[in-house]
Design a protein around this motif. Structure first.
Motif, PDB file in Angstrom:
ATOM      1  N   VAL A   1      50.569  40.781  43.730  1.00 51.76           N
ATOM      2  CA  VAL A   1      49.241  40.557  43.153  1.00 51.76           C
ATOM      3  C   VAL A   1      49.176  41.446  41.913  1.00 51.76           C
ATOM      4  CG1 VAL A   1      46.753  40.789  43.477  1.00 51.76           C
ATOM      5  CG2 VAL A   1      48.201  40.017  45.380  1.00 51.76           C
ATOM      6  N   ALA A   2      49.219  40.807  40.760  1.00 54.44           N
ATOM      7  CA  ALA A   2      49.261  41.549  39.497  1.00 54.44           C
ATOM      8  C   ALA A   2      48.085  42.516  39.393  1.00 54.44           C
ATOM      9  CB  ALA A   2      49.247  40.571  38.330  1.00 54.44           C
ATOM     10  N   LEU A   3      48.289  43.587  38.653  1.00 51.41           N
ATOM     11  CA  LEU A   3      47.246  44.604  38.532  1.00 51.41           C
ATOM     12  C   LEU A   3      45.957  44.017  37.955  1.00 51.41           C
ATOM     13  CD1 LEU A   3      49.408  47.609  37.258  1.00 51.41           C
ATOM     14  CD2 LEU A   3      48.875  46.929  39.613  1.00 51.41           C
ATOM     15  N   LYS A   4      46.090  43.177  36.957  1.00 47.06           N
ATOM     16  CA  LYS A   4      44.884  42.571  36.375  1.00 47.06           C
ATOM     17  C   LYS A   4      44.230  41.608  37.349  1.00 47.06           C
ATOM     18  CE  LYS A   4      43.055  40.557  32.131  1.00 47.06           C
ATOM     19  NZ  LYS A   4      43.374  40.060  30.765  1.00 47.06           N
ATOM     20  N   GLU A   5      45.042  40.886  38.105  1.00 45.01           N
ATOM     21  CA  GLU A   5      44.495  39.999  39.142  1.00 45.01           C
ATOM     22  C   GLU A   5      43.765  40.816  40.198  1.00 45.01           C
ATOM     23  OE1 GLU A   5      43.612  36.928  41.878  1.00 45.01           O
ATOM     24  OE2 GLU A   5      44.013  36.897  39.723  1.00 45.01           O
ATOM     25  N   GLY A   6      44.343  41.952  40.574  1.00 44.37           N
ATOM     26  CA  GLY A   6      43.672  42.832  41.520  1.00 44.37           C
ATOM     27  C   GLY A   6      42.345  43.332  40.967  1.00 44.37           C
ATOM     28  N   TRP A   7      42.351  43.706  39.689  1.00 52.40           N
ATOM     29  CA  TRP A   7      41.126  44.169  39.036  1.00 52.40           C
ATOM     30  C   TRP A   7      40.024  43.118  39.119  1.00 52.40           C
ATOM     31  CZ3 TRP A   7      39.290  48.597  36.859  1.00 52.40           C
ATOM     32  CH2 TRP A   7      38.213  48.495  35.969  1.00 52.40           C
ATOM     33  N   ARG A   8      40.378  41.882  38.777  1.00 54.79           N
ATOM     34  CA  ARG A   8      39.385  40.793  38.765  1.00 54.79           C
ATOM     35  C   ARG A   8      38.910  40.444  40.162  1.00 54.79           C
ATOM     36  NH1 ARG A   8      43.232  37.764  34.811  1.00 54.79           N
ATOM     37  NH2 ARG A   8      44.096  36.986  36.767  1.00 54.79           N
ATOM     38  N   SER A   9      39.714  40.806  41.161  1.00 53.25           N
ATOM     39  CA  SER A   9      39.420  40.425  42.548  1.00 53.25           C
ATOM     40  C   SER A   9      38.745  41.536  43.348  1.00 53.25           C
ATOM     41  CB  SER A   9      40.720  40.013  43.251  1.00 53.25           C
ATOM     42  OG  SER A   9      41.363  38.964  42.557  1.00 53.25           O
ATOM     43  N   GLY A  10      38.389  42.628  42.663  1.00 55.35           N
ATOM     44  CA  GLY A  10      37.669  43.684  43.361  1.00 55.35           C
ATOM     45  C   GLY A  10      38.103  45.093  43.043  1.00 55.35           C
ATOM     46  N   ALA A  11      39.307  45.275  42.478  1.00 54.92           N
ATOM     47  CA  ALA A  11      39.795  46.619  42.205  1.00 54.92           C
ATOM     48  C   ALA A  11      39.012  47.311  41.091  1.00 54.92           C
ATOM     49  CB  ALA A  11      41.276  46.590  41.851  1.00 54.92           C
ATOM     50  N   TRP A  12      38.221  46.553  40.351  1.00 53.34           N
ATOM     51  CA  TRP A  12      37.363  47.157  39.319  1.00 53.34           C
ATOM     52  C   TRP A  12      36.399  48.182  39.939  1.00 53.34           C
ATOM     53  CZ3 TRP A  12      32.185  46.554  40.203  1.00 53.34           C
ATOM     54  CH2 TRP A  12      31.794  45.505  41.037  1.00 53.34           C
ATOM     55  N   ALA A  13      36.106  48.016  41.218  1.00 55.03           N
ATOM     56  CA  ALA A  13      35.158  48.925  41.886  1.00 55.03           C
ATOM     57  C   ALA A  13      35.851  50.098  42.586  1.00 55.03           C
ATOM     58  CB  ALA A  13      34.323  48.144  42.899  1.00 55.03           C
ATOM     59  N   TRP A  14      37.169  50.144  42.559  1.00 54.03           N
ATOM     60  CA  TRP A  14      37.904  51.184  43.259  1.00 54.03           C
ATOM     61  C   TRP A  14      37.930  52.489  42.470  1.00 54.03           C
ATOM     62  CZ3 TRP A  14      43.122  48.293  44.594  1.00 54.03           C
ATOM     63  CH2 TRP A  14      42.853  47.282  45.526  1.00 54.03           C
ATOM     64  N   THR A  15      38.316  53.553  43.170  1.00 54.45           N
ATOM     65  CA  THR A  15      38.626  54.812  42.505  1.00 54.45           C
ATOM     66  C   THR A  15      40.016  54.705  41.867  1.00 54.45           C
ATOM     67  OG1 THR A  15      39.696  55.754  44.465  1.00 54.45           O
ATOM     68  CG2 THR A  15      37.296  56.091  44.228  1.00 54.45           C
ATOM     69  N   THR A  16      40.278  55.598  40.932  1.00 55.44           N
ATOM     70  CA  THR A  16      41.616  55.631  40.327  1.00 55.44           C
ATOM     71  C   THR A  16      42.681  55.934  41.367  1.00 55.44           C
ATOM     72  OG1 THR A  16      40.696  56.342  38.204  1.00 55.44           O
ATOM     73  CG2 THR A  16      43.046  56.726  38.549  1.00 55.44           C
ATOM     74  N   THR A  17      42.353  56.752  42.334  1.00 58.54           N
ATOM     75  CA  THR A  17      43.309  57.093  43.399  1.00 58.54           C
ATOM     76  C   THR A  17      43.723  55.852  44.177  1.00 58.54           C
ATOM     77  OG1 THR A  17      42.414  59.323  43.631  1.00 58.54           O
ATOM     78  CG2 THR A  17      43.646  58.451  45.502  1.00 58.54           C
TER      79      THR A  17
END
Length: 209
Positions: free
Chosen positions: A119-135
């Motif tokens: 799951v590409a990093l940008k795909e992860g971002w669009r799918s919810g990782a935008w709300a995660w912590t950097t850790t």
């Protein structure tokens, strides 16, 4: 001339010393069986993607140090290759054999291999990782405990980019089943959403199992 030849010979010997070999060809851990993948797919949150315009790859720090001089990329190359020879001072692979599961390509140079995020990093971002912590994003980008990271032919990885299975699938159709199971499991494990077209494509790919 003799002293010069002896110096060259001694240097050649020294250059061959700092090498170590890894023994085995392996697959990433955690690819589920079909029944588990089907259950996980049914459990995914289905939602439109968002935050595409705020993505920055730097928000997913990688590659992390794993052990000694070895970072995540080098660890995956050693894990996935056969007869991988490395320089212990840098952990850089010197030689080995890698078989790309996406296209069946066989490579003997690590430079021909990319480490793909299933799951590409940008795909992860669009799918919810935008709300995660950097850790948490760092853990996702360097995950060795699931099937998020794969050693694949570099230009195949580049053609995939940040696409999901609704717009990109591996050229090797016999791998579609494993690809779908891995994709689903990564999204499930990391509580990422899937858009409707992605879910439909995953159902199609599971039908090849």
């Amino acid at each position: 001339m003799r002293r010069s030849f002896a110096l060259v010979a001694a240097t050649a010997v020294l250059l061959t010393i700092p090498l170590s070999a890894s023994p085995a060809l392996a697959d990433p851990p955690g690819v589920p069986d079909l029944a588990t993948a089907q259950a996980e797919l049914a459990a995914l949150t289905v939602a439109p993607e968002s935050h595409d315009d705020t993505y920055d790859r730097a928000l997913f720090p990688h590659w992390s140090t794993v052990s000694g001089a070895c970072n995540t990329r080098e660890t995956v190359l050693i894990r996935d290759g056969q007869d991988v020879v490395t320089n212990p001072s840098t952990c850089a692979p010197i030689s080995g054999t890698w078989v790309s599961p996406y296209d069946g390509g066989v490579w003997s140079q690590a430079s021909d291999i990319d480490i793909d995020h299933m799951v590409a990093l940008k795909e992860g971002w669009r799918s919810g990782a935008w709300a995660w912590t950097t850790t948490r994003r760092k853990a996702f980008a360097n995950s060795l405990d699931d099937s998020q990271l794969w050693s694949v032919t570099d230009n195949i990885n580049q053609s995939k980019g940040d696409q999901d299975p609704s717009t990109w699938r591996p050229p090797l159709t016999s791998f579609h089943c494993t690809y779908a199971k891995s994709w689903i499991d990564v999204k499930y494990d990391w509580s990422l959403s899937a858009q409707p077209s992605e879910v439909d494509a995953l159902h199609d790919m599971l039908a090849t199992c």
